[in-house]
Design a protein around this motif. Structure first.
Motif, PDB file in Angstrom:
ATOM      1  N   GLY A  43      44.982  79.913  97.115  1.00 48.86           N
ATOM      2  CA  GLY A  43      45.023  78.673  97.524  1.00 48.86           C
ATOM      3  C   GLY A  43      43.870  78.526  98.584  1.00 48.86           C
ATOM      4  N   LEU A  44      43.809  76.840  98.745  1.00 48.12           N
ATOM      5  CA  LEU A  44      42.756  76.461  99.638  1.00 48.12           C
ATOM      6  C   LEU A  44      43.013  76.805 101.180  1.00 48.12           C
ATOM      7  CD1 LEU A  44      42.457  74.972  96.893  1.00 48.12           C
ATOM      8  CD2 LEU A  44      41.628  73.053  98.315  1.00 48.12           C
ATOM      9  N   PHE A  90      35.331  72.855  98.681  1.00 44.79           N
ATOM     10  CA  PHE A  90      35.797  71.689  98.322  1.00 44.79           C
ATOM     11  C   PHE A  90      35.836  70.690  99.605  1.00 44.79           C
ATOM     12  CE2 PHE A  90      37.560  72.075  94.039  1.00 44.79           C
ATOM     13  CZ  PHE A  90      38.024  73.258  93.912  1.00 44.79           C
ATOM     14  N   GLY A 106      36.445  66.417  96.001  1.00 46.95           N
ATOM     15  CA  GLY A 106      35.311  66.703  95.137  1.00 46.95           C
ATOM     16  C   GLY A 106      35.573  67.695  94.021  1.00 46.95           C
ATOM     17  N   LYS A 107      34.608  67.934  93.186  1.00 51.33           N
ATOM     18  CA  LYS A 107      34.927  68.763  92.117  1.00 51.33           C
ATOM     19  C   LYS A 107      34.523  70.244  92.369  1.00 51.33           C
ATOM     20  CE  LYS A 107      30.090  68.075  90.275  1.00 51.33           C
ATOM     21  NZ  LYS A 107      29.500  69.378  90.633  1.00 51.33           N
TER      22      LYS A 107
ATOM     23  N   PHE B  34      53.050  68.053  97.592  1.00 53.26           N
ATOM     24  CA  PHE B  34      51.881  67.821  96.331  1.00 53.26           C
ATOM     25  C   PHE B  34      51.791  68.975  95.381  1.00 53.26           C
ATOM     26  CE2 PHE B  34      50.822  63.915  98.488  1.00 53.26           C
ATOM     27  CZ  PHE B  34      50.545  64.272  99.752  1.00 53.26           C
ATOM     28  N   TYR B  36      49.477  70.420  92.204  1.00 56.22           N
ATOM     29  CA  TYR B  36      48.086  70.466  91.631  1.00 56.22           C
ATOM     30  C   TYR B  36      48.012  71.494  90.591  1.00 56.22           C
ATOM     31  CZ  TYR B  36      46.979  68.438  96.190  1.00 56.22           C
ATOM     32  OH  TYR B  36      46.889  67.697  97.166  1.00 56.22           O
ATOM     33  N   GLN B  38      45.031  73.626  88.548  1.00 57.47           N
ATOM     34  CA  GLN B  38      43.564  73.796  88.537  1.00 57.47           C
ATOM     35  C   GLN B  38      43.280  74.542  87.369  1.00 57.47           C
ATOM     36  OE1 GLN B  38      42.153  76.468  91.701  1.00 57.47           O
ATOM     37  NE2 GLN B  38      40.076  75.096  91.936  1.00 57.47           N
ATOM     38  N   GLN B  42      37.025  74.543  88.160  1.00 56.80           N
ATOM     39  CA  GLN B  42      37.347  73.107  88.110  1.00 56.80           C
ATOM     40  C   GLN B  42      37.999  72.577  89.417  1.00 56.80           C
ATOM     41  OE1 GLN B  42      38.587  70.600  84.639  1.00 56.80           O
ATOM     42  NE2 GLN B  42      37.557  72.233  83.233  1.00 56.80           N
ATOM     43  N   SER B  43      37.975  71.500  89.540  1.00 60.00           N
ATOM     44  CA  SER B  43      38.744  70.828  91.016  1.00 60.00           C
ATOM     45  C   SER B  43      40.249  70.701  90.852  1.00 60.00           C
ATOM     46  CB  SER B  43      38.330  69.579  91.257  1.00 60.00           C
ATOM     47  OG  SER B  43      38.574  69.279  92.624  1.00 60.00           O
ATOM     48  N   LEU B  44      40.925  70.414  91.902  1.00 64.38           N
ATOM     49  CA  LEU B  44      42.336  70.362  91.716  1.00 64.38           C
ATOM     50  C   LEU B  44      42.546  69.003  91.108  1.00 64.38           C
ATOM     51  CD1 LEU B  44      41.721  72.194  94.208  1.00 64.38           C
ATOM     52  CD2 LEU B  44      44.031  71.615  94.954  1.00 64.38           C
ATOM     53  N   LEU B  46      45.633  66.391  90.739  1.00 59.03           N
ATOM     54  CA  LEU B  46      47.073  65.971  91.382  1.00 59.03           C
ATOM     55  C   LEU B  46      47.988  65.802  90.159  1.00 59.03           C
ATOM     56  CD1 LEU B  46      48.702  65.608  93.900  1.00 59.03           C
ATOM     57  CD2 LEU B  46      47.955  63.219  93.693  1.00 59.03           C
ATOM     58  N   PHE B  91      46.500  77.503  86.648  1.00 59.68           N
ATOM     59  CA  PHE B  91      46.757  77.728  88.198  1.00 59.68           C
ATOM     60  C   PHE B  91      47.425  76.489  88.769  1.00 59.68           C
ATOM     61  CE2 PHE B  91      46.352  80.803  91.523  1.00 59.68           C
ATOM     62  CZ  PHE B  91      45.869  80.259  92.592  1.00 59.68           C
ATOM     63  N   ILE B  93      49.066  74.800  92.134  1.00 58.65           N
ATOM     64  CA  ILE B  93      48.968  74.834  93.671  1.00 58.65           C
ATOM     65  C   ILE B  93      49.697  73.801  94.303  1.00 58.65           C
ATOM     66  CG2 ILE B  93      47.574  75.135  95.695  1.00 58.65           C
ATOM     67  CD1 ILE B  93      45.102  75.669  93.847  1.00 58.65           C
ATOM     68  N   PHE B 110      48.052  74.474 102.155  1.00 59.40           N
ATOM     69  CA  PHE B 110      48.095  74.919 100.985  1.00 59.40           C
ATOM     70  C   PHE B 110      49.041  76.232 100.668  1.00 59.40           C
ATOM     71  CE2 PHE B 110      45.741  71.798  98.207  1.00 59.40           C
ATOM     72  CZ  PHE B 110      44.896  71.251  99.191  1.00 59.40           C
ATOM     73  N   GLY B 113      48.998  79.378  95.479  1.00 56.44           N
ATOM     74  CA  GLY B 113      48.848  79.409  94.045  1.00 56.44           C
ATOM     75  C   GLY B 113      49.665  80.319  93.136  1.00 56.44           C
TER      76      GLY B 113
END
Lengths: 115, 119
Positions: A43-44, A90, A106-107, B34, B36, B38, B42-44, B46, B91, B93, B110, B113
């Motif tokens: 995870g982040l 990110f 952001g990406k 939330f 997400y 992924q 690539q980005s998350l 939502l 994935f 999250i 977070f 995942g």
């Protein structure tokens, strides 16, 4: 609507050199800005945030970021990169009027630190 | 910081089966969670926002009947992928926010995942 741009897909830097990961944002009013790091299949993890006050924010693992309102930027920096810093980074923004809403991400920028 | 636990970390299932992923806030009450998705490199994205005790709000393009979200308590939200197909492999999250968990100015916390692979 709020948005975040990370113009670089990947940043390469040698260990021991300074690193910068760029981020620009667009939001109405004063933004809440965040940096997160993601390691593979994880995870982040939160690194740092800017809410108000000093434009230079210090965070975890020696990272810092500078809020520049005129340039609408919030670049992530570290004076001396480590191989272990290699990960996906990110940048994210929240509109302060949005309550407990999610962040806009952001990406992502992949940071690769070579030995 | 606050801790969000997500389970399972990995799950492999057959096409057509349903899979449930749990997201728990361990040391704070999460008024909002939330979910997400992924994709590789690539980005998350939502998928949905869930508030305790009310129906989830899904993002455009996310099938609410496919991805069932339940936020029955202030510490637990679940995502159920119903009748999973290989294209649902991804994935997933979760993240949580709440007054004690950072508030409006606070960061999101977070989970680690969950990697879903549908055969």
């Amino acid at each position: 609507a709020q948005s975040v741009a990370q113009p670089e897909d990947q940043v390469n830097v040698a260990e021991g050199n300074p690193l910068t990961v760029k981020c620009t944002y667009s939001v109405s009013g004063n933004p809440y800005l965040f940096w997160y790091v993601q390691y593979p299949n994880r995870g982040l993890q939160f690194l740092l945030k800017y809410i108000t006050g000093d434009n230079l924010v210090k965070g975890s693992y020696g990272f810092e970021a500078e809020f520049n309102k005129s340039q609408t930027s919030f670049h992530l920096k570290k004076p001396s990169a480590l191989v272990s810093d290699s990960a996906l980074y990110f940048c994210a923004v929240r509109d302060p009027n949005s309550g407990y809403s999610t962040l806009t991400f952001g990406k992502g920028t992949m940071l690769l630190v070579s030995p | 910081g606050a801790v969000v636990s997500q389970h399972p970390s990995w799950v492999i299932c057959k096409s057509g089966t349903s899979v449930k992923i749990e997201c728990r806030s361990l040391d704070f009450q999460a008024t909002t969670m939330f979910w997400y998705r992924q994709f590789p490199k690539q980005s998350l994205m939502l998928m949905a926002t869930s508030n305790e005790g009310s129906k989830a709000t899904y993002e455009q393009g996310v099938e609410k009947d496919k991805f069932l979200i339940n936020h029955a308590s202030l510490t637990l939200s679940t995502l159920t992928v119903t009748s999973a197909h290989p294209e649902d492999s991804s994935f997933y999250i979760c993240s949580a926010s709440g007054l004690a968990g950072g508030g409006v100015t606070g960061e999101l916390f977070f989970g680690e995942g969950s990697r879903l692979t549908v055969l």
